[in-house]
Design a protein around this motif. Structure first.
Motif, PDB file in Angstrom:
ATOM      1  N   LEU A  88       0.875  -1.059   0.088  1.00  0.00           N
ATOM      2  CA  LEU A  88      -0.033  -0.049   0.063  1.00  0.00           C
ATOM      3  C   LEU A  88       0.751   1.343  -0.002  1.00  0.00           C
ATOM      4  CD1 LEU A  88      -2.814   1.035   0.150  1.00  0.00           C
ATOM      5  CD2 LEU A  88      -2.444   1.446   2.757  1.00  0.00           C
ATOM      6  N   ILE A  89       0.820   2.056  -1.186  1.00  0.00           N
ATOM      7  CA  ILE A  89       1.525   3.423  -1.134  1.00  0.00           C
ATOM      8  C   ILE A  89       0.506   4.440  -0.444  1.00  0.00           C
ATOM      9  CG2 ILE A  89       2.355   5.115  -2.320  1.00  0.00           C
ATOM     10  CD1 ILE A  89       2.707   2.952  -4.699  1.00  0.00           C
ATOM     11  N   LEU A  90       0.994   5.165   0.640  1.00  0.00           N
ATOM     12  CA  LEU A  90       0.193   6.148   1.302  1.00  0.00           C
ATOM     13  C   LEU A  90       1.083   7.403   0.969  1.00  0.00           C
ATOM     14  CD1 LEU A  90       0.951   3.545   3.547  1.00  0.00           C
ATOM     15  CD2 LEU A  90      -0.974   4.921   4.681  1.00  0.00           C
ATOM     16  N   TYR A  91       0.017   8.401   0.693  1.00  0.00           N
ATOM     17  CA  TYR A  91       0.747   9.839   0.304  1.00  0.00           C
ATOM     18  C   TYR A  91      -0.315  10.879   0.790  1.00  0.00           C
ATOM     19  CZ  TYR A  91      -2.590   9.229  -3.773  1.00  0.00           C
ATOM     20  OH  TYR A  91      -3.671   8.908  -4.535  1.00  0.00           O
ATOM     21  N   GLY A  92      -0.114  12.023   0.519  1.00  0.00           N
ATOM     22  CA  GLY A  92      -0.768  13.049   0.936  1.00  0.00           C
ATOM     23  C   GLY A  92      -1.914  13.518  -0.108  1.00  0.00           C
ATOM     24  N   GLY A  93      -1.055  14.738  -0.794  1.00  0.00           N
ATOM     25  CA  GLY A  93      -2.168  15.376  -2.113  1.00  0.00           C
ATOM     26  C   GLY A  93      -1.687  14.719  -3.145  1.00  0.00           C
ATOM     27  N   GLU A  94      -2.544  15.608  -4.301  1.00  0.00           N
ATOM     28  CA  GLU A  94      -2.214  14.998  -5.632  1.00  0.00           C
ATOM     29  C   GLU A  94      -0.806  15.396  -6.157  1.00  0.00           C
ATOM     30  OE1 GLU A  94      -3.976  12.788  -7.603  1.00  0.00           O
ATOM     31  OE2 GLU A  94      -4.428  12.466  -5.529  1.00  0.00           O
ATOM     32  N   SER A  95      -0.026  16.295  -5.524  1.00  0.00           N
ATOM     33  CA  SER A  95       1.142  16.861  -6.134  1.00  0.00           C
ATOM     34  C   SER A  95       2.108  15.585  -6.445  1.00  0.00           C
ATOM     35  CB  SER A  95       2.021  17.694  -5.026  1.00  0.00           C
ATOM     36  OG  SER A  95       2.221  17.168  -4.023  1.00  0.00           O
ATOM     37  N   ALA A  96       2.160  14.527  -5.654  1.00  0.00           N
ATOM     38  CA  ALA A  96       3.031  13.604  -5.897  1.00  0.00           C
ATOM     39  C   ALA A  96       2.601  12.805  -7.228  1.00  0.00           C
ATOM     40  CB  ALA A  96       2.802  12.354  -4.650  1.00  0.00           C
ATOM     41  N   ARG A  97       1.256  12.747  -7.544  1.00  0.00           N
ATOM     42  CA  ARG A  97       0.844  12.324  -8.756  1.00  0.00           C
ATOM     43  C   ARG A  97       1.436  13.040 -10.132  1.00  0.00           C
ATOM     44  NH1 ARG A  97      -2.263   8.002  -9.202  1.00  0.00           N
ATOM     45  NH2 ARG A  97      -3.282   8.709  -7.060  1.00  0.00           N
ATOM     46  N   ARG A  98       1.037  14.365  -9.690  1.00  0.00           N
ATOM     47  CA  ARG A  98       1.439  15.244 -10.800  1.00  0.00           C
ATOM     48  C   ARG A  98       2.742  15.745 -11.001  1.00  0.00           C
ATOM     49  NH1 ARG A  98      -2.375  18.422  -7.807  1.00  0.00           N
ATOM     50  NH2 ARG A  98      -0.716  19.548  -6.928  1.00  0.00           N
ATOM     51  N   ASN A  99       3.598  15.453 -10.134  1.00  0.00           N
ATOM     52  CA  ASN A  99       5.091  15.588 -10.430  1.00  0.00           C
ATOM     53  C   ASN A  99       5.832  14.180 -10.871  1.00  0.00           C
ATOM     54  OD1 ASN A  99       5.723  14.231  -8.052  1.00  0.00           O
ATOM     55  ND2 ASN A  99       6.022  16.202  -6.981  1.00  0.00           N
ATOM     56  N   GLY A 100       5.017  13.301 -11.201  1.00  0.00           N
ATOM     57  CA  GLY A 100       5.452  12.202 -11.566  1.00  0.00           C
ATOM     58  C   GLY A 100       6.082  11.076 -10.557  1.00  0.00           C
ATOM     59  N   THR A 101       6.117  11.557  -9.160  1.00  0.00           N
ATOM     60  CA  THR A 101       6.758  10.583  -8.140  1.00  0.00           C
ATOM     61  C   THR A 101       6.080   9.314  -7.989  1.00  0.00           C
ATOM     62  OG1 THR A 101       7.751  12.510  -7.114  1.00  0.00           O
ATOM     63  CG2 THR A 101       7.323  10.528  -5.774  1.00  0.00           C
ATOM     64  N   LEU A 102       4.756   9.550  -7.987  1.00  0.00           N
ATOM     65  CA  LEU A 102       3.897   8.113  -7.732  1.00  0.00           C
ATOM     66  C   LEU A 102       4.261   7.092  -9.043  1.00  0.00           C
ATOM     67  CD1 LEU A 102       0.451   9.152  -6.294  1.00  0.00           C
ATOM     68  CD2 LEU A 102       2.399   7.743  -4.984  1.00  0.00           C
ATOM     69  N   ALA A 103       4.205   7.730 -10.282  1.00  0.00           N
ATOM     70  CA  ALA A 103       4.441   6.770 -11.293  1.00  0.00           C
ATOM     71  C   ALA A 103       5.876   6.303 -11.225  1.00  0.00           C
ATOM     72  CB  ALA A 103       4.304   7.683 -12.740  1.00  0.00           C
ATOM     73  N   GLU A 104       6.748   7.145 -10.776  1.00  0.00           N
ATOM     74  CA  GLU A 104       8.228   6.717 -10.607  1.00  0.00           C
ATOM     75  C   GLU A 104       8.261   5.297  -9.528  1.00  0.00           C
ATOM     76  OE1 GLU A 104      12.714   8.254 -10.009  1.00  0.00           O
ATOM     77  OE2 GLU A 104      10.991   9.672 -10.253  1.00  0.00           O
ATOM     78  N   VAL A 105       7.453   5.824  -8.467  1.00  0.00           N
ATOM     79  CA  VAL A 105       7.347   4.586  -7.345  1.00  0.00           C
ATOM     80  C   VAL A 105       6.593   3.285  -7.849  1.00  0.00           C
ATOM     81  CG1 VAL A 105       6.331   4.215  -5.070  1.00  0.00           C
ATOM     82  CG2 VAL A 105       7.595   6.289  -5.504  1.00  0.00           C
ATOM     83  N   ARG A 106       5.639   3.382  -8.424  1.00  0.00           N
ATOM     84  CA  ARG A 106       5.110   2.187  -9.106  1.00  0.00           C
ATOM     85  C   ARG A 106       6.046   1.575 -10.084  1.00  0.00           C
ATOM     86  NH1 ARG A 106      -0.037   0.626  -9.302  1.00  0.00           N
ATOM     87  NH2 ARG A 106      -1.644   1.560  -7.638  1.00  0.00           N
ATOM     88  N   ALA A 107       6.654   2.067 -10.877  1.00  0.00           N
ATOM     89  CA  ALA A 107       7.640   1.428 -11.512  1.00  0.00           C
ATOM     90  C   ALA A 107       8.681   0.752 -11.002  1.00  0.00           C
ATOM     91  CB  ALA A 107       8.210   2.729 -12.777  1.00  0.00           C
ATOM     92  N   GLY A 108       9.051   1.316 -10.033  1.00  0.00           N
ATOM     93  CA  GLY A 108      10.161   0.918  -9.035  1.00  0.00           C
ATOM     94  C   GLY A 108       9.669  -0.459  -8.147  1.00  0.00           C
ATOM     95  N   LEU A 109       8.406  -0.560  -8.080  1.00  0.00           N
ATOM     96  CA  LEU A 109       7.926  -1.581  -7.578  1.00  0.00           C
ATOM     97  C   LEU A 109       7.713  -2.831  -8.427  1.00  0.00           C
ATOM     98  CD1 LEU A 109       5.427   0.213  -4.932  1.00  0.00           C
ATOM     99  CD2 LEU A 109       7.375  -1.132  -4.550  1.00  0.00           C
ATOM    100  N   GLY A 110       7.650  -2.549  -9.599  1.00  0.00           N
ATOM    101  CA  GLY A 110       7.996  -3.847 -10.510  1.00  0.00           C
ATOM    102  C   GLY A 110       6.294  -4.555 -10.639  1.00  0.00           C
ATOM    103  N   GLN A 111       6.343  -5.658 -10.470  1.00  0.00           N
ATOM    104  CA  GLN A 111       4.965  -6.486 -10.886  1.00  0.00           C
ATOM    105  C   GLN A 111       4.538  -6.711  -9.468  1.00  0.00           C
ATOM    106  OE1 GLN A 111       3.970  -7.101 -14.050  1.00  0.00           O
ATOM    107  NE2 GLN A 111       5.768  -5.762 -14.467  1.00  0.00           N
ATOM    108  N   ARG A 112       4.735  -6.226  -8.549  1.00  0.00           N
ATOM    109  CA  ARG A 112       4.018  -6.315  -6.949  1.00  0.00           C
ATOM    110  C   ARG A 112       2.741  -6.050  -6.980  1.00  0.00           C
ATOM    111  NH1 ARG A 112       9.166  -5.022  -6.385  1.00  0.00           N
ATOM    112  NH2 ARG A 112      10.287  -6.176  -4.984  1.00  0.00           N
ATOM    113  N   GLU A 113       1.764  -6.557  -6.190  1.00  0.00           N
ATOM    114  CA  GLU A 113       0.394  -5.975  -6.109  1.00  0.00           C
ATOM    115  C   GLU A 113       0.420  -4.753  -5.404  1.00  0.00           C
ATOM    116  OE1 GLU A 113      -3.532  -7.098  -3.765  1.00  0.00           O
ATOM    117  OE2 GLU A 113      -2.061  -8.590  -4.014  1.00  0.00           O
ATOM    118  N   VAL A 114       0.082  -3.584  -5.928  1.00  0.00           N
ATOM    119  CA  VAL A 114       0.146  -2.349  -5.355  1.00  0.00           C
ATOM    120  C   VAL A 114      -1.322  -1.561  -5.438  1.00  0.00           C
ATOM    121  CG1 VAL A 114       1.200  -0.183  -5.651  1.00  0.00           C
ATOM    122  CG2 VAL A 114       2.435  -1.950  -6.262  1.00  0.00           C
TER     123      VAL A 114
END
Length: 385
Positions: free
Chosen positions: A33-59
C-alpha cells in the motif's frame, strides 16, 4: 555525559535517481500500500516512478493524508489494508505522511482501540507492519526515527507516540524530489529541523562535547543554506544538505547522552490542533519566546549558542543572550516565517484554551528540568504574542 542506548536500524538510500532501487528494497512477494498526501506526488511523476520501481508487485494506493495526519483518515487506511490483506507499506511524502504510516503500521493488528497507541505514547505497541519511505519534504526526521505525531479531529488532541516497532525498514532520500515544493513548505522544513536540534542541544551542559559539536554543525549548516534553498529550488547541493541535516536532526544521534527539552513542540502541537497553524510556524513563534522566558535556566547553553552559532562574543552575558535570541527570530523571519502568534490571528484571549489542552493532555511539567508548569507555559505564550 549521560548514559545512553543508541539503536537505529533504518537503511538510508541517498541521492538522485534512487527511487528505482525500490525493487531491491521491498520484499519480492510484498502486497504494497502506497500512502501519500495530496495529488502533487501524482502530478510531478513521483507516484508513477514509485510504481515503476515496485515492478510487478500487487500495489494499492491511499491518498489524502493531511499535513497534520488525523486518526480518522488513517483508520480508513487501516480498514483498506485489512480488507485487501496487504502486508507492506510505503510512505511517499514528508513527515506527516510518514508519521501517519507509522500509526497505520501499528494499528492494523492492534488488539484494542487503536487510539490507545497515542494515549499510551506507544507503550502498548508490540508489533507493526513493515514499511519504507520515499521522502519528498525534508523537515521532521521521521524517515529515520521511531516517533510519530497524530491528531484526533473529534477531540482536537494532537499526541506523540514512539516505538521500536515503527522504525522504517529503509528510506529513500532523493534531493531532486524537493525541487517542486512550494517555498513556504521549504521554509517550514528549515525551521522544523532547526528547532529539533535546539530541543536537544539548548538545555544544560553535561560535557557532551561530541553531541554539542554535532548539533552546532547542523545548526550552522541550516543558517548557511537557509537563503540558498529558498532562492534556488534546483540547487542540488543546497537541497541535499537540507535533506540530510533534517534527517540527522532527529535520528537519535545528537540526543544520545544529553538532556532534551521538547516543551516548544508540546506547546506548538496544541496551537496546531486548536487553530490549524502549520507545525513549523508554531515552533517559530514559540521557540524564541521559550528561550526568553527560560533564559536563566538555559544561561550556560545560551551563551555557548550565542558564541558558536552567531559569533556573539562581545557585551555582557545578558546582552549576548538577548542578541542570540533575536538572531534566532530574525533567521526564521528571513525565511518568510512569522515569529509572533498575533501574525497568525491569535491574541491573549486564545491562551486559556491552549493551557486547558496542555492540562488535559498531561503536559503540566515539561522541559529538561520538568519545570515548565502550566504557569510557565502561559508566560511563554504571552511572550510569543
Amino acid at each position: 555525559m549521560l548514559n545512553f542506548d543508541l539503536h537505529n536500524p533504518t537503511r538510508i538510500v541517498f541521492g538522485a535517481k534512487t527511487v528505482s532501487r525500490l525493487d531491491e528494497l521491498v520484499p519480492a512477494g510484498a502486497r504494497v500500500l502506497i500512502l501519500y498526501g495530496g495529488e502533487s506526488a501524482r502530478r510531478n511523476g513521483t507516484l508513477a516512478e514509485v510504481r515503476a520501481g515496485l515492478g510487478q508487485r500487487e500495489v494499492h494506493e491511499f491518498g489524502g493524508i493531511e499535513p497534520n495526519p488525523s486518526y480518522e483518515t488513517l483508520m480508513e487506511a487501516v480498514a483498506l489494508i485489512q480488507r485487501k490483506g496487504l502486508n507492506f507499506l510505503l510512505a511517499v511524502g514528508g513527515g506527516s505522511v510518514i508519521d501517519g504510516t507509522k500509526f497505520v503500521a501499528a494499528a492494523v493488528d492492534y488488539p484494542g482501540d487503536p487510539w490507545e497507541i497515542m494515549e499510551s505514547h506507544g507503550a502498548t505497541v508490540h508489533r507493526a507492519l513493515p514499511f519504507g519511505t520515499v521522502l519528498t519534504l525534508p523537515a521532521t526526521g521521521s524517515e529515520m526515527n521511531k516517533g510519530s505525531v497524530v491528531s484526533k479531529k473529534a477531540t482536537k488532541a494532537k499526541l506523540v507516540f514512539a516505538s521500536e516497532h515503527v522504525f522504517p525498514r529503509f528510506s529513500i532520500l532523493d534531493p531532486t524530489k524537493t525541487y517542486s515544493l512550494p517555498l513556504p513548505q521549504v521554509a517550514n522544513g528549515v525551521v522544523d529541523a532547526f528547532t529539533h536540534v535546539m530541543e536537544q542541544y539548548l538545555t544544560y551542559p553535561v560535557d557532551g562535547r561530541v553531541q554539542d559539536r554535532f548539533a552546532e554543525g547542523l545548526l550552522q549548516t541550516l543558517v548557511e543554506i537557509g537563503a540558498e534553498v529558498m532562492a534556488k529550488p534546483d540547487n542540488y547541493d543546497a537541497r541535499a544538505n537540507l535533506m540530510w541535516t533534517a534527517t540527522l536532526a532527529l535520528n537519535g544521534l545528537i540526543v544520545a547522552g544529553v538532556p532534551e527539552d521538547w516543551s516548544t513542540h508540546m506547546i506548538g502541537h496544541e496551537l496546531t490542533a486548536l487553530h490549524g497553524i502549520d507545525h513549523a510556524r508554531t515552533l517559530a513563534a514559540v521557540l524564541p519566546a521559550n528561550l526568553q522566558v527560560r533564559r536563566e535556566a538555559k544561561r550556560a547553553k545560551l551563551l555557548q549558542y550565542a558564541e558558536r552559532i552567531w559569533n556573539i562574543t562581545e557585551g555582557s552575558e545578558d546582552e549576548r543572550i538577548g542578541i542570540a535570541i533575536t538572531s534566532t527570530r530574525v533567521f526564521f523571519e528571513s525565511l518568510g516565517v512569522p515569529t509572533r502568534l498575533r501574525e497568525y490571528g491569535l491574541n491573549a484571549g486564545h491562551i486559556d484554551e491552549v493551557i486547558a489542552q496542555l492540562e488535559a493532555h498531561g503536559m503540566t511539567a515539561l522541559g529538561e528540568h520538568e519545570d515548565v508548569t502550566l504557569a510557565v507555559s502561559r508566560q511563554i505564550l504571552e511572550a510569543a504574542l
